[in-house]
Design an enzyme around this catalytic site. Structure first.
Site, PDB file in Angstrom:
ATOM      1  N   LYS A 191       0.867  -1.184   0.000  1.00 40.22           N
ATOM      2  CA  LYS A 191       0.000   0.000   0.000  1.00 40.22           C
ATOM      3  C   LYS A 191       0.898   1.226   0.000  1.00 40.22           C
ATOM      4  CE  LYS A 191      -1.996   2.999   2.152  1.00 40.22           C
ATOM      5  NZ  LYS A 191      -1.831   4.425   1.803  1.00 40.22           N
ATOM      6  N   GLU A 266       8.783   1.217  11.236  1.00 37.95           N
ATOM      7  CA  GLU A 266       9.910   2.155  11.042  1.00 37.95           C
ATOM      8  C   GLU A 266       9.303   3.539  11.084  1.00 37.95           C
ATOM      9  OE1 GLU A 266      13.039   1.248  10.721  1.00 37.95           O
ATOM     10  OE2 GLU A 266      12.702  -0.894  10.464  1.00 37.95           O
TER      11      GLU A 266
HETATM   12  P1  NAD Z   1       2.032   8.571   7.556  1.00 32.57           P
HETATM   13  O1  NAD Z   1       2.151   7.818   8.841  1.00 32.57           O
HETATM   14  O2  NAD Z   1       1.088   9.686   7.473  1.00 32.57           O
HETATM   15  O3  NAD Z   1       1.629   7.572   6.367  1.00 32.57           O
HETATM   16  C1  NAD Z   1       2.373   6.398   6.091  1.00 32.57           C
HETATM   17  C2  NAD Z   1       1.473   5.410   5.386  1.00 32.57           C
HETATM   18  O4  NAD Z   1       0.433   5.016   6.274  1.00 32.57           O
HETATM   19  C3  NAD Z   1       0.781   5.959   4.139  1.00 32.57           C
HETATM   20  O5  NAD Z   1       0.741   4.948   3.161  1.00 32.57           O
HETATM   21  C4  NAD Z   1      -0.616   6.293   4.643  1.00 32.57           C
HETATM   22  O6  NAD Z   1      -1.599   6.257   3.653  1.00 32.57           O
HETATM   23  C5  NAD Z   1      -0.839   5.176   5.648  1.00 32.57           C
HETATM   24  N1  NAD Z   1      -1.833   5.474   6.684  1.00 32.57           N
HETATM   25  C6  NAD Z   1      -2.282   6.690   7.110  1.00 32.57           C
HETATM   26  N2  NAD Z   1      -3.208   6.533   8.081  1.00 32.57           N
HETATM   27  C7  NAD Z   1      -3.339   5.193   8.271  1.00 32.57           C
HETATM   28  C8  NAD Z   1      -4.117   4.388   9.158  1.00 32.57           C
HETATM   29  N3  NAD Z   1      -4.956   4.928  10.040  1.00 32.57           N
HETATM   30  N4  NAD Z   1      -3.978   3.052   9.083  1.00 32.57           N
HETATM   31  C9  NAD Z   1      -3.125   2.473   8.215  1.00 32.57           C
HETATM   32  N5  NAD Z   1      -2.363   3.173   7.345  1.00 32.57           N
HETATM   33  C10 NAD Z   1      -2.463   4.522   7.382  1.00 32.57           C
HETATM   34  O7  NAD Z   1       3.527   9.006   7.202  1.00 32.57           O
HETATM   35  P2  NAD Z   1       4.007   9.849   5.935  1.00 32.57           P
HETATM   36  O8  NAD Z   1       3.595  11.259   6.132  1.00 32.57           O
HETATM   37  O9  NAD Z   1       3.627   9.142   4.688  1.00 32.57           O
HETATM   38  O10 NAD Z   1       5.594   9.708   6.045  1.00 32.57           O
HETATM   39  C11 NAD Z   1       6.334  10.502   6.883  1.00 32.57           C
HETATM   40  C12 NAD Z   1       6.716   9.740   8.142  1.00 32.57           C
HETATM   41  O11 NAD Z   1       7.399   8.535   7.796  1.00 32.57           O
HETATM   42  C13 NAD Z   1       7.673  10.520   9.010  1.00 32.57           C
HETATM   43  O12 NAD Z   1       7.276  10.446  10.347  1.00 32.57           O
HETATM   44  C14 NAD Z   1       8.999   9.792   8.799  1.00 32.57           C
HETATM   45  O13 NAD Z   1       9.908   9.955   9.842  1.00 32.57           O
HETATM   46  C15 NAD Z   1       8.570   8.393   8.613  1.00 32.57           C
HETATM   47  N6  NAD Z   1       9.596   7.596   7.925  1.00 32.57           N
HETATM   48  C16 NAD Z   1      10.317   6.685   8.649  1.00 32.57           C
HETATM   49  C17 NAD Z   1      11.316   5.941   8.034  1.00 32.57           C
HETATM   50  C18 NAD Z   1      12.114   4.924   8.817  1.00 32.57           C
HETATM   51  O14 NAD Z   1      12.759   4.099   8.189  1.00 32.57           O
HETATM   52  N7  NAD Z   1      12.109   4.964  10.135  1.00 32.57           N
HETATM   53  C19 NAD Z   1      11.590   6.121   6.681  1.00 32.57           C
HETATM   54  C20 NAD Z   1      10.838   7.063   5.966  1.00 32.57           C
HETATM   55  C21 NAD Z   1       9.839   7.794   6.608  1.00 32.57           C
END
Ligand code: NAD
Length: 497
Positions: A191, A266
């Site tokens: 996804k 992550e």
């Molecule tokens: P996000 O948590 O908003 O979304 C991540 C994914 O989760 C997306 O595909 C989104 O559609 C989905 N999602 C959103 N709400 C959901 C729910 N209720 N249930 C299930 N899935 C849901 O994060 P983002 O804005 O896409 O990415 C930024 C974040 O990702 C930052 O916090 C960043 O630090 C983190 N990140 C971490 C790593 C790592 O390896 N630790 C790497 C890259 C990004």
């Protein structure tokens, strides 16, 4: 090779065909309802395509297809050598389509084409190749047991893996999940983020062409609700997630509310970059500190967003840092000379600008702070540096996920370590020192999954596990340790007589 120009990429962009349908059970499918969302480019705000917003019917179809394929053994039952050959074929096809994939990624999320052609796409290909090459070399164990017993410890694929990923490195972060999961024999439902679905949809077709059987690799574009449905699904055995800490906490709850599926997270970061008074090369430290927060527009989980500097060298380091920051002028992401592209969308732009406004009241602005290139229709922000007096300032504590750096001062090594660890996060950290003992001592005391000494963001090699302490998550991507997430350990005891 001929140097590619802005005109070259612009021409290619016009002729690019873009897929917006889900990929389920070996083919592209439109949604059962007419639900879709606009996929716009942050480079200029233009509409790229409409993308299917998958809901319960598509989630059901994809999970069932994945389960069927897993149970039939069309992939899980192959000799690892055969899975390796097919994965390598997939990587080769991706390499043949490298320019197209890089262009899709740049248009979709605004990253400079100079980065997508050299980091994102080659990095994802390398990841697939690495796990493909590894999988026919990992063995189980024969463990000590009673002399009449043979004790085997083996690893078996966990089953159906849902991979939910973010938008900052769409293809690369996805590959860190699906490559080890597929190599281990699982079926995957991927996804992608609603902000960046395009490369995942494109490589699904290439996976099919490479010979990955129907149902083994599915891609469901959609909003958060699609991810929620997957994480709640009782026939998903494992959910592997990269994204925010806020959503990561929900994913754990969904697992608890459903079938206690395995959960790997992550998450976010607010990583400290410590420059001690005996830093061996201030010039390099300054350039590296700028790269640590301005590379990829600061949209990095491991961004060095807190620069902790010893008071004795603070002024000199800041001068050099501001010079380095000027090198990151936002420009057209399709121009190969651009080192800083667009912020992913209007919502993220507004969020970063809000933090900059907060910073103006709670800290001292040293550089940047403005929105840029409004006339392009895209979303651009200047690299921004604040000097922060208290670690409790919001900009020094919360993850901004944009090109905003907080600089703080310390007087002793102990104070630096205390400040560095004073965070809910623990993804990465760095320390700059000329003293080997200090380097080891500080590295040990830092509560983070990755520690760099006299560098930042070295470690493109797959050999390094990547992941977080504390609220930066659990489990590790990359390296052979990643296979632990996608396998169950089985003990088999065979009595001989
Ligand atoms: P996000 O948590 O908003 O979304 C991540 C994914 O989760 C997306 O595909 C989104 O559609 C989905 N999602 C959103 N709400 C959901 C729910 N209720 N249930 C299930 N899935 C849901 O994060 P983002 O804005 O896409 O990415 C930024 C974040 O990702 C930052 O916090 C960043 O630090 C983190 N990140 C971490 C790593 C790592 O390896 N630790 C790497 C890259 C990004």
């Amino acid at each position: 090779m001929k140097q590619k120009t802005l005109a070259y990429w612009q021409h290619k962009a016009v002729t690019l065909s873009i897929e917006g349908r889900a990929f389920i059970d070996g083919e592209y499918r439109s949604a059962s309802t007419s639900a879709s969302f606009d996929c716009r480019s942050p480079t200029d705000g233009g509409l790229l395509t409409k993308v299917v917003d998958c809901r319960a019917p598509e989630v059901e179809l994809a999970v069932q297809a994945a389960r069927r394929a897993f149970d039939a053994g069309s992939w899980s039952g192959l000799n690892p050598r055969e899975r390796k050959a097919i994965l390598l074929r997939w990587a080769t096809l991706m390499r043949q389509h490298q320019e197209e994939l890089a262009l899709l990624e740049t248009l979709d999320v605004g990253k400079p084409i100079a980065d997508t052609t050299t980091v994102d796409v080659p990095g994802a290909i390398y990841c697939i190749e690495w796990f493909a090459e590894a999988i026919d070399k990992v063995s189980g164990e024969v463990v000590p047991a009673d002399q009449h017993v043979i004790g085997l410890v083996t690893r078996e694929p966990v089953g159906v893996v849902a991979a939910i990923v973010p938008w900052n490195f769409p293809l690369l972060m996805a590959s860190w999940k699906f490559a080890p999961a597929l190599a281990a024999g699982n079926s995957v439902v991927l996804k992608p983020s609603e902000k960046s679905p395009l490369t995942a949809l494109r490589i699904a077709q290439l996976a099919h062409e490479a010979g990955i059987p129907a149902g083994v690799f599915n891609v469901l574009p959609g909003v958060g609700e699609t991810g929620r449905l997957l994480a709640l699904h009782r026939d998903v055995d494992c959910v592997t997630f990269t994204g925010s800490t806020k959503v990561g906490k929900m994913i754990m709850q969904y697992a608890g509310q459903s079938n206690l599926k395995r959960v790997w997270l992550e998450l976010g970061g607010k990583s400290p970059n410590i420059v001690l008074a005996d830093c061996p090369d201030l010039e390099r430290a300054a350039r590296s500190a700028a790269g640590a927060i301005f590379y990829n527009m600061g949209e990095m989980c491991s961004a060095g967003s807190r620069l902790l500097v010893h008071r004795a060298i603070k002024d000199e380091l800041i001068d050099k840092l501001v010079v380095a920051a000027r090198g990151y002028r936002p420009g057209n992401p399709l121009d190969p000379a651009t080192s800083m592209g667009a912020i992913v969308d209007g919502a993220q732009l507004a969020r970063v600008l809000d933090y900059i406004e907060a910073g103006r009241t709670e800290a001292k602005l040293l550089h940047g702070g403005a929105q840029m290139l409004r006339e392009s229709g895209g979303y651009y922000i200047e690299p921004t540096v604040f000097e922060v007096a208290t670690p409790d300032a919001r900009i020094a504590r919360e993850e901004i996920f944009g090109p905003v750096l907080s600089v703080m001062t310390f007087d002793t090594v102990d104070e630096a370590v205390r400040l560095a660890n004073d965070s809910d996060y623990g993804l990465a950290a760095a320390v700059w020192t000329a003293n080997l003992s200090t380097a080891h001592d500080v590295a040990r005391r830092l509560r983070a999954g990755t520690v760099w000494v006299n560098c930042y963001e070295e470690g493109g090699d797959m050999n390094f596990p990547f992941g977080g302490y504390k609220q930066s998550g659990n489990g590790r991507d990359k390296s052979l340790h990643a296979l632990e997430k996608y396998t169950e350990l089985k003990s088999t005891l065979i009595r001989l007589r």
